[in-house]
Scaffold this motif. Structure first.
Motif, PDB file in Angstrom:
ATOM      1  N   ILE A   1       0.846  -1.186   0.000  1.00  0.00           N
ATOM      2  CA  ILE A   1       0.000   0.000   0.000  1.00  0.00           C
ATOM      3  C   ILE A   1       0.885   1.239   0.000  1.00  0.00           C
ATOM      4  O   ILE A   1       1.841   1.332   0.774  1.00  0.00           O
ATOM      5  CB  ILE A   1      -0.932   0.008   1.223  1.00  0.00           C
ATOM      6  CG1 ILE A   1      -1.812  -1.237   1.189  1.00  0.00           C
ATOM      7  CG2 ILE A   1      -1.764   1.277   1.261  1.00  0.00           C
ATOM      8  CD1 ILE A   1      -2.620  -1.458   2.420  1.00  0.00           C
ATOM      9  N   GLU A   2       0.527   2.171  -0.867  1.00  0.00           N
ATOM     10  CA  GLU A   2       1.284   3.405  -0.944  1.00  0.00           C
ATOM     11  C   GLU A   2       0.303   4.574  -0.883  1.00  0.00           C
ATOM     12  O   GLU A   2      -0.717   4.577  -1.556  1.00  0.00           O
ATOM     13  CB  GLU A   2       2.085   3.456  -2.240  1.00  0.00           C
ATOM     14  CG  GLU A   2       3.049   4.597  -2.307  1.00  0.00           C
ATOM     15  CD  GLU A   2       3.988   4.464  -3.486  1.00  0.00           C
ATOM     16  OE1 GLU A   2       5.168   4.776  -3.304  1.00  0.00           O
ATOM     17  OE2 GLU A   2       3.560   4.047  -4.562  1.00  0.00           O
ATOM     18  N   GLY A   3       0.615   5.532  -0.054  1.00  0.00           N
ATOM     19  CA  GLY A   3      -0.236   6.705   0.072  1.00  0.00           C
ATOM     20  C   GLY A   3      -0.130   7.290   1.454  1.00  0.00           C
ATOM     21  O   GLY A   3       0.687   6.866   2.268  1.00  0.00           O
ATOM     22  N   PHE A   4      -0.962   8.280   1.711  1.00  0.00           N
ATOM     23  CA  PHE A   4      -0.935   8.914   3.014  1.00  0.00           C
ATOM     24  C   PHE A   4      -2.255   9.618   3.281  1.00  0.00           C
ATOM     25  O   PHE A   4      -3.054   9.835   2.387  1.00  0.00           O
ATOM     26  CB  PHE A   4       0.234   9.905   3.118  1.00  0.00           C
ATOM     27  CG  PHE A   4       0.164  11.020   2.116  1.00  0.00           C
ATOM     28  CD1 PHE A   4      -0.450  12.219   2.445  1.00  0.00           C
ATOM     29  CD2 PHE A   4       0.699  10.868   0.845  1.00  0.00           C
ATOM     30  CE1 PHE A   4      -0.523  13.245   1.522  1.00  0.00           C
ATOM     31  CE2 PHE A   4       0.629  11.892  -0.080  1.00  0.00           C
ATOM     32  CZ  PHE A   4       0.016  13.084   0.264  1.00  0.00           C
ATOM     33  N   SER A   5      -2.460   9.944   4.514  1.00  0.00           N
ATOM     34  CA  SER A   5      -3.617  10.717   4.945  1.00  0.00           C
ATOM     35  C   SER A   5      -3.095  11.833   5.840  1.00  0.00           C
ATOM     36  O   SER A   5      -2.255  11.601   6.695  1.00  0.00           O
ATOM     37  CB  SER A   5      -4.603   9.827   5.719  1.00  0.00           C
ATOM     38  OG  SER A   5      -5.728  10.563   6.099  1.00  0.00           O
ATOM     39  N   ILE A   6      -3.594  13.021   5.616  1.00  0.00           N
ATOM     40  CA  ILE A   6      -3.145  14.168   6.397  1.00  0.00           C
ATOM     41  C   ILE A   6      -4.273  14.604   7.316  1.00  0.00           C
ATOM     42  O   ILE A   6      -5.426  14.701   6.894  1.00  0.00           O
ATOM     43  CB  ILE A   6      -2.752  15.343   5.478  1.00  0.00           C
ATOM     44  CG1 ILE A   6      -1.611  14.922   4.554  1.00  0.00           C
ATOM     45  CG2 ILE A   6      -2.381  16.573   6.282  1.00  0.00           C
ATOM     46  CD1 ILE A   6      -1.265  15.945   3.494  1.00  0.00           C
ATOM     47  N   TRP A   7      -3.957  14.824   8.590  1.00  0.00           N
ATOM     48  CA  TRP A   7      -4.950  15.342   9.516  1.00  0.00           C
ATOM     49  C   TRP A   7      -4.292  16.317  10.481  1.00  0.00           C
ATOM     50  O   TRP A   7      -3.071  16.341  10.635  1.00  0.00           O
ATOM     51  CB  TRP A   7      -5.690  14.230  10.257  1.00  0.00           C
ATOM     52  CG  TRP A   7      -4.791  13.284  10.998  1.00  0.00           C
ATOM     53  CD1 TRP A   7      -4.192  13.495  12.202  1.00  0.00           C
ATOM     54  CD2 TRP A   7      -4.383  11.979  10.596  1.00  0.00           C
ATOM     55  NE1 TRP A   7      -3.439  12.417  12.568  1.00  0.00           N
ATOM     56  CE2 TRP A   7      -3.540  11.463  11.598  1.00  0.00           C
ATOM     57  CE3 TRP A   7      -4.650  11.187   9.480  1.00  0.00           C
ATOM     58  CZ2 TRP A   7      -2.980  10.204  11.520  1.00  0.00           C
ATOM     59  CZ3 TRP A   7      -4.076   9.938   9.408  1.00  0.00           C
ATOM     60  CH2 TRP A   7      -3.261   9.454  10.417  1.00  0.00           C
ATOM     61  N   ASN A   8      -5.126  17.092  11.116  1.00  0.00           N
ATOM     62  CA  ASN A   8      -4.677  18.084  12.088  1.00  0.00           C
ATOM     63  C   ASN A   8      -3.966  17.378  13.233  1.00  0.00           C
ATOM     64  O   ASN A   8      -4.491  16.447  13.823  1.00  0.00           O
ATOM     65  CB  ASN A   8      -5.886  18.866  12.595  1.00  0.00           C
ATOM     66  CG  ASN A   8      -5.509  19.956  13.557  1.00  0.00           C
ATOM     67  OD1 ASN A   8      -4.350  20.130  13.891  1.00  0.00           O
ATOM     68  ND2 ASN A   8      -6.498  20.706  13.993  1.00  0.00           N
ATOM     69  N   LYS A   9      -2.780  17.840  13.578  1.00  0.00           N
ATOM     70  CA  LYS A   9      -2.002  17.222  14.646  1.00  0.00           C
ATOM     71  C   LYS A   9      -1.743  18.196  15.785  1.00  0.00           C
ATOM     72  O   LYS A   9      -0.736  18.103  16.470  1.00  0.00           O
ATOM     73  CB  LYS A   9      -0.679  16.696  14.098  1.00  0.00           C
ATOM     74  CG  LYS A   9      -0.848  15.605  13.069  1.00  0.00           C
ATOM     75  CD  LYS A   9       0.489  15.138  12.559  1.00  0.00           C
ATOM     76  CE  LYS A   9       0.285  14.099  11.463  1.00  0.00           C
ATOM     77  NZ  LYS A   9       1.485  13.771  10.771  1.00  0.00           N
ATOM     78  N   ASP A  10      -2.627  19.154  15.988  1.00  0.00           N
ATOM     79  CA  ASP A  10      -2.429  20.132  17.062  1.00  0.00           C
ATOM     80  C   ASP A  10      -2.345  19.435  18.410  1.00  0.00           C
ATOM     81  O   ASP A  10      -3.239  18.694  18.801  1.00  0.00           O
ATOM     82  CB  ASP A  10      -3.576  21.151  17.097  1.00  0.00           C
ATOM     83  CG  ASP A  10      -3.530  22.102  15.911  1.00  0.00           C
ATOM     84  OD1 ASP A  10      -2.446  22.213  15.304  1.00  0.00           O
ATOM     85  OD2 ASP A  10      -4.560  22.707  15.600  1.00  0.00           O
ATOM     86  N   ALA A  11      -1.265  19.675  19.105  1.00  0.00           N
ATOM     87  CA  ALA A  11      -1.045  19.058  20.414  1.00  0.00           C
ATOM     88  C   ALA A  11      -2.063  19.581  21.415  1.00  0.00           C
ATOM     89  O   ALA A  11      -2.445  20.740  21.391  1.00  0.00           O
ATOM     90  CB  ALA A  11       0.366  19.351  20.897  1.00  0.00           C
ATOM     91  N   GLY A  12      -2.517  18.706  22.272  1.00  0.00           N
ATOM     92  CA  GLY A  12      -3.402  19.105  23.351  1.00  0.00           C
ATOM     93  C   GLY A  12      -4.871  19.177  22.981  1.00  0.00           C
ATOM     94  O   GLY A  12      -5.709  19.455  23.820  1.00  0.00           O
ATOM     95  N   GLN A  13      -5.202  18.934  21.736  1.00  0.00           N
ATOM     96  CA  GLN A  13      -6.604  18.956  21.329  1.00  0.00           C
ATOM     97  C   GLN A  13      -7.083  17.536  21.107  1.00  0.00           C
ATOM     98  O   GLN A  13      -6.533  16.804  20.300  1.00  0.00           O
ATOM     99  CB  GLN A  13      -6.791  19.745  20.039  1.00  0.00           C
ATOM    100  CG  GLN A  13      -6.540  21.219  20.171  1.00  0.00           C
ATOM    101  CD  GLN A  13      -6.845  21.937  18.862  1.00  0.00           C
ATOM    102  OE1 GLN A  13      -7.121  21.329  17.854  1.00  0.00           O
ATOM    103  NE2 GLN A  13      -6.795  23.260  18.913  1.00  0.00           N
ATOM    104  N   ILE A  14      -8.144  17.155  21.809  1.00  0.00           N
ATOM    105  CA  ILE A  14      -8.674  15.799  21.625  1.00  0.00           C
ATOM    106  C   ILE A  14      -9.231  15.626  20.216  1.00  0.00           C
ATOM    107  O   ILE A  14      -9.278  14.537  19.683  1.00  0.00           O
ATOM    108  CB  ILE A  14      -9.733  15.456  22.692  1.00  0.00           C
ATOM    109  CG1 ILE A  14     -10.014  13.957  22.680  1.00  0.00           C
ATOM    110  CG2 ILE A  14     -11.010  16.260  22.470  1.00  0.00           C
ATOM    111  CD1 ILE A  14     -10.734  13.467  23.896  1.00  0.00           C
ATOM    112  N   GLU A  15      -9.624  16.740  19.588  1.00  0.00           N
ATOM    113  CA  GLU A  15     -10.177  16.664  18.241  1.00  0.00           C
ATOM    114  C   GLU A  15      -9.107  16.554  17.163  1.00  0.00           C
ATOM    115  O   GLU A  15      -9.406  16.395  16.002  1.00  0.00           O
ATOM    116  CB  GLU A  15     -11.071  17.882  17.946  1.00  0.00           C
ATOM    117  CG  GLU A  15     -12.315  17.942  18.789  1.00  0.00           C
ATOM    118  CD  GLU A  15     -12.050  18.559  20.164  1.00  0.00           C
ATOM    119  OE1 GLU A  15     -11.055  19.282  20.318  1.00  0.00           O
ATOM    120  OE2 GLU A  15     -12.822  18.285  21.095  1.00  0.00           O
TER     121      GLU A  15
END
Length: 122
Positions: free
Chosen positions: A55-69
């Motif tokens: 499998i090749e690829g990626f997913s990008i998401w918000n990685k803000d520290a301290g936020q459960i969301e």
């Protein structure tokens, strides 16, 4: 990045790779390994190329520290990803393994198989 997955008991017994996750019933049904580990297992006759899913690829998401969301948890909370019951893993794996290397000719069939695998989990 490219990742290699397998679900072969013989390779698990030989510690080829490591579990992707854990469930209550066993350590993991799907394992991740390096290209070198997959190549070596095939060369030594412990597996065939059909035992691995590359499998090749990626997913990008918000990685803000301290936020459960933030991160993948936030994506799950927002309904963008869903957890799948581990009891469906084997049937989903078999369905996904029916896919062919991606090309313009195989795109429709592969998408249909991916949808079928998702449908297995309800």
């Amino acid at each position: 990045p490219t990742i290699f997955l397998h679900a072969k008991s013989k390779l698990k017994e030989q510690s080829i790779g490591e579990p992707v996750g854990t469930s209550e019933n066993d350590s993991s049904k799907i394992w991740i390994c390096s290209e070198e580990e997959a190549t070596k297992a095939i060369a030594e006759g412990h597996a065939s190329h059909r035992d691995f899913m590359c499998i090749e690829g990626f997913s990008i998401w918000n990685k803000d520290a301290g936020q459960i969301e933030g991160g993948i948890l936030g994506e799950i909370i927002e309904g963008k990803f869903e957890l799948v019951d581990p009891s469906f893993t084997e049937e989903m794996w078999v369905t996904l393994q029916a896919q062919a290397s991606l090309s313009l000719d195989t795109l429709d069939r592969n998408c249909r198989l991916a949808s079928d695998a998702w449908g297995v989990a309800g």
